[in-house]
Enzyme design. Sequence first.
Site, PDB file in Angstrom:
ATOM      1  N   GLU A 104      16.471  40.754  13.833  1.00  0.00           N
ATOM      2  CA  GLU A 104      14.960  40.991  14.288  1.00  0.00           C
ATOM      3  C   GLU A 104      14.644  41.812  15.700  1.00  0.00           C
ATOM      4  OE1 GLU A 104      12.962  37.420  13.688  1.00  0.00           O
ATOM      5  OE2 GLU A 104      12.868  37.457  11.738  1.00  0.00           O
ATOM      6  N   GLU A 140      16.029  36.148   5.205  1.00  0.00           N
ATOM      7  CA  GLU A 140      15.347  34.880   5.641  1.00  0.00           C
ATOM      8  C   GLU A 140      13.946  34.893   4.705  1.00  0.00           C
ATOM      9  OE1 GLU A 140      14.225  34.172   9.638  1.00  0.00           O
ATOM     10  OE2 GLU A 140      16.510  34.750  10.501  1.00  0.00           O
TER      11      GLU A 140
HETATM   12  C1  GBH Z   1      12.446  34.323  12.205  1.00  0.00           C
HETATM   13  O1  GBH Z   1      11.765  35.106  13.041  1.00  0.00           O
HETATM   14  C2  GBH Z   1      13.778  33.933  12.689  1.00  0.00           C
HETATM   15  O2  GBH Z   1      14.632  35.000  12.566  1.00  0.00           O
HETATM   16  C3  GBH Z   1      14.019  32.546  12.892  1.00  0.00           C
HETATM   17  O3  GBH Z   1      14.869  32.326  13.833  1.00  0.00           O
HETATM   18  C4  GBH Z   1      12.815  31.787  12.775  1.00  0.00           C
HETATM   19  O4  GBH Z   1      13.127  30.545  13.109  1.00  0.00           O
HETATM   20  C5  GBH Z   1      12.010  32.194  11.594  1.00  0.00           C
HETATM   21  O5  GBH Z   1      11.644  33.193  11.501  1.00  0.00           O
HETATM   22  C6  GBH Z   1      10.733  31.430  11.794  1.00  0.00           C
HETATM   23  O6  GBH Z   1       9.713  31.456  12.689  1.00  0.00           O
HETATM   24  O7  GBH Z   1       2.102  35.551  13.883  1.00  0.00           O
HETATM   25  O8  GBH Z   1       0.871  35.469  11.670  1.00  0.00           O
HETATM   26  O9  GBH Z   1       1.210  37.737  12.767  1.00  0.00           O
HETATM   27  C7  GBH Z   1      10.291  35.336  12.163  1.00  0.00           C
HETATM   28  C8  GBH Z   1       9.542  36.072  13.166  1.00  0.00           C
HETATM   29  C9  GBH Z   1       7.536  35.639  11.990  1.00  0.00           C
HETATM   30  C10 GBH Z   1       7.538  37.305  13.892  1.00  0.00           C
HETATM   31  C11 GBH Z   1       6.150  36.163  11.565  1.00  0.00           C
HETATM   32  C12 GBH Z   1       6.294  37.760  12.998  1.00  0.00           C
HETATM   33  C13 GBH Z   1       4.165  37.498  12.230  1.00  0.00           C
HETATM   34  C14 GBH Z   1       3.092  36.497  11.563  1.00  0.00           C
HETATM   35  N1  GBH Z   1       8.215  36.689  12.725  1.00  0.00           N
HETATM   36  N2  GBH Z   1       5.431  36.871  12.633  1.00  0.00           N
HETATM   37  S1  GBH Z   1       1.719  36.343  12.431  1.00  0.00           S
END
Ligand code: GBH
Length: 445
Positions: free
Chosen positions: A170, A352
Amino acid sequence: MPQRPLHHQFPSDFVWGVATSSFQIEGAAHEGGKGESIWDRFCRQPGAIADASNGDIACDHFHRLESDLDLIASLGVNCYRFSISWPRVQALGHGEFNPGGLDFYERLVDGLKARGIRAFATLNHWDLPQGLQERGGWNDRDTVHRFVDYARHVQARLGDRLDGITTHNEPWVVAVLGHEQGSFAPGIRSRRTAAQVCHHLLLSHGLALQALRADGAKARLGIVLNLSSCVPATAMPEDIAAAAMADARGRRWYADPLFKGRYPGEVLAELGGDAPAVQPGDMAAIAQPMDYLGVNYYTRTVVSAGGEAWGARERGLPVTDMDWEVYAPGLTDLLVLLHRDYPGLPPVYVTENGGAFKDATLARGRVQDDDRIAYLREHIAAVAAAMRQGVPMAGYMVWSLMDNFEWASGYLKRFGIVHVDYATQKRTPKASAEWYRDFLTAWRG
Ligand code: GBH
């Protein structure tokens, strides 16, 4: 048309896994010559982590490797996705590699092999050595070369036994949350820095692929992007335009360079003077052919021209404990969009997918996380739907094997299909773990 049972919709060579990352589970933050990472440092910043916690102990996985390997095997998965802590392997990120720094990962990989489980290693799941941050971190072009050296070092030791090597997890999170919003390590707030960091991440990915292949790579090589399907809040032209722009910033800014060798022009124009410095040859290096693309999907993004006034919870939509909307069709939409936009798309793994749910309470030794079971079932069905539309799907991995350190949320959010009691480190498979195991048993036939 009635569908066959879900487990019959996947080929026999499909890859099914669970995923974790080093900082979120290992603990042992100061052992075996491990150097400090930017996340070790960030956790000490007052207010950075919701429960003021850190990764010093986390799930103590470093000391519980054998029993955690048995736990993974008990789920019936054929793949485990984990990450390697760079500062454990090279304390400062430059100079000496730590003698014995890969011993833990060798035991992990050999333990997986002994149990018939594929090993997918991520080289950078955000825990950059603090020693490199002190030299400018991902904003400094030299870090690109340090990453390539580290990648080669890992492959030289483990490459014969790894099934997959992922360069970065990411890049959007590292660039935007880490360097533009500052809510993640290293906590910098600068759009210009974020754009340069992003370019260096992508460049280091491409140069690492070149170097690993020159060294005779055996494992499949790829990258993992966090992607979302962007939909306009209304049918108004302004909202449609805003959604297209959000898609360009969040998806095409990463995937276009990787698959087309160029940044989307509208995002470059928006960045103006904050656009990254790109040297001749960089874009061609980034666009190395990949053996697979990893996609992390959690939710869709609803976009309105005026910015997001209402969250999914306020709009009455189903949400997880992160307040992220539960919307499985968005995963199908996203995968189909990738297949449409990038001809010759390599095999795709959902690397994921999962949800945080309020399931911390153990009632009579059981966590009955029906909401998580529904989430997983719907999203696996969404993968099958994408496959029916021709997307070359190769695998699916649940985030996460077990409850762990959820970054700025600390230990307050639980994504695991296995419950962790942090006081005792006792692991208890939740109902979702049993559901996944039964699903995989049925798939195996
Ligand atoms: C992942 O990141 C990571 O790789 C992992 O380490 C982590 O534990 C897991 O997800 C859970 O968080 O804020 O409603 O617009 C995910 C990161 C998640 C970033 C969704 C963007 C958008 C949702 N992403 N987020 S919102």
